[in-house]
Design an enzyme around this catalytic site. Structure first.
Site, short mmCIF file in Angstrom:
data_model
loop_
_atom_site.label_atom_id
_atom_site.label_comp_id
_atom_site.label_asym_id
_atom_site.label_seq_id
_atom_site.Cartn_x
_atom_site.Cartn_y
_atom_site.Cartn_z
N GLY A 44 -27.97 33.28 32.23
CA GLY A 44 -27.42 32.62 33.40
C GLY A 44 -26.58 33.60 34.19
N GLN A 49 -20.11 36.17 40.12
CA GLN A 49 -20.28 37.33 39.24
C GLN A 49 -20.94 38.52 39.95
OE1 GLN A 49 -22.28 34.83 35.98
NE2 GLN A 49 -21.20 36.42 34.84
N CYS A 87 -20.88 36.45 28.15
CA CYS A 87 -20.91 36.39 29.62
C CYS A 87 -21.09 37.80 30.14
CB CYS A 87 -19.58 35.80 30.11
SG CYS A 87 -19.47 35.66 31.90
N LEU A 88 -21.95 37.95 31.16
CA LEU A 88 -22.19 39.28 31.72
C LEU A 88 -20.92 39.88 32.33
CD1 LEU A 88 -25.71 38.73 33.35
CD2 LEU A 88 -25.18 40.04 31.28
N HIS A 129 -21.42 26.40 31.45
CA HIS A 129 -20.81 27.74 31.56
C HIS A 129 -20.91 28.25 33.00
CE1 HIS A 129 -20.28 32.03 29.92
NE2 HIS A 129 -20.64 32.22 31.18
N GLU A 130 -22.10 28.12 33.60
CA GLU A 130 -22.29 28.64 34.97
C GLU A 130 -21.52 27.79 35.98
OE1 GLU A 130 -23.44 31.51 35.09
OE2 GLU A 130 -24.27 31.47 33.07
N HIS A 133 -18.03 28.92 36.30
CA HIS A 133 -17.84 30.12 37.14
C HIS A 133 -17.54 29.74 38.59
CE1 HIS A 133 -18.52 33.63 34.68
NE2 HIS A 133 -19.65 33.15 34.18
CO CO Z 1 -20.64 33.81 32.48
#
Ligand code: CO
Length: 168
Positions: A44, A49, A87-88, A129-130, A133
């Site tokens: 995701g 991000q 998470c990236l 999670h997304e 963000h």
């Molecule tokens: Co993330």
């Protein structure tokens, strides 16, 4: 491919803006986000991000990419499940996070069509999670203070790296 913003970048803490215009530019952004997600080996990726404060994210839980615009979570299951997340924007950090087992959601696609779906288990976890963000929330906000304290040196290191890359 977009550059991924790392923990410490202030855009990760901003509430993202709703999309009003559904044009080719939006689809180009979503396509580039999908490419960036795959290159980063993520499941995701949310717009903040990659430095865009917009209410969009992409996800792929193993059934191909899904483009999500202006998401809402209409209902959270009372039943919760704990599983490990990464998470990236928080490389090399993995922690157990409690999430609702399923969520009922509404979102738009790249053309503005409205979809309502129920996601369960893995895709439900990614969606939550997304979605976080877009509200400026990171998964490390959802772990205990004691666990977060143990991550302190790693987080400081990421903040230092984040400052260096933003200077480039
Ligand atoms: Co993330």
């Amino acid at each position: 491919m977009y550059r991924i913003r790392i923990y410490g970048d202030p855009i990760l803490r901003k509430k993202a803006k709703k999309l009003e215009v559904f044009d080719e530019n939006l689809n180009d952004i979503l396509e580039e986000m999908i490419e960036t997600m795959y290159l980063g080996d993520g499941v995701g990726l949310a717009a903040p991000q990659v430095g865009l404060s917009l209410r969009i994210f992409v996800m792929d839980w193993g059934e191909g990419p899904l483009k999500v615009v202006n998401p809402e979570i209409l209902e959270f299951s009372e039943e919760k499940v704990v599983d490990e997340e990464g998470c990236l924007s928080l490389p090399e950090i993995f922690e157990d996070v409690e999430r609702s087992k399923w969520v009922k959601v509404r979102f738009q696609d790249e053309k503005g069509n409205i979809h309502e779906r129920i996601f369960e288990d893995y895709p439900a976890r990614i969606f939550q999670h997304e979605y976080d963000h877009l509200e400026g929330i990171l998964f490390i906000d959802r772990i205990s203070a004691a666990r977060r304290a143990r991550l302190k040196s790693k987080l400081l290191e990421l903040m230092r790296k984040s400052r260096q890359t933003s200077k480039r």
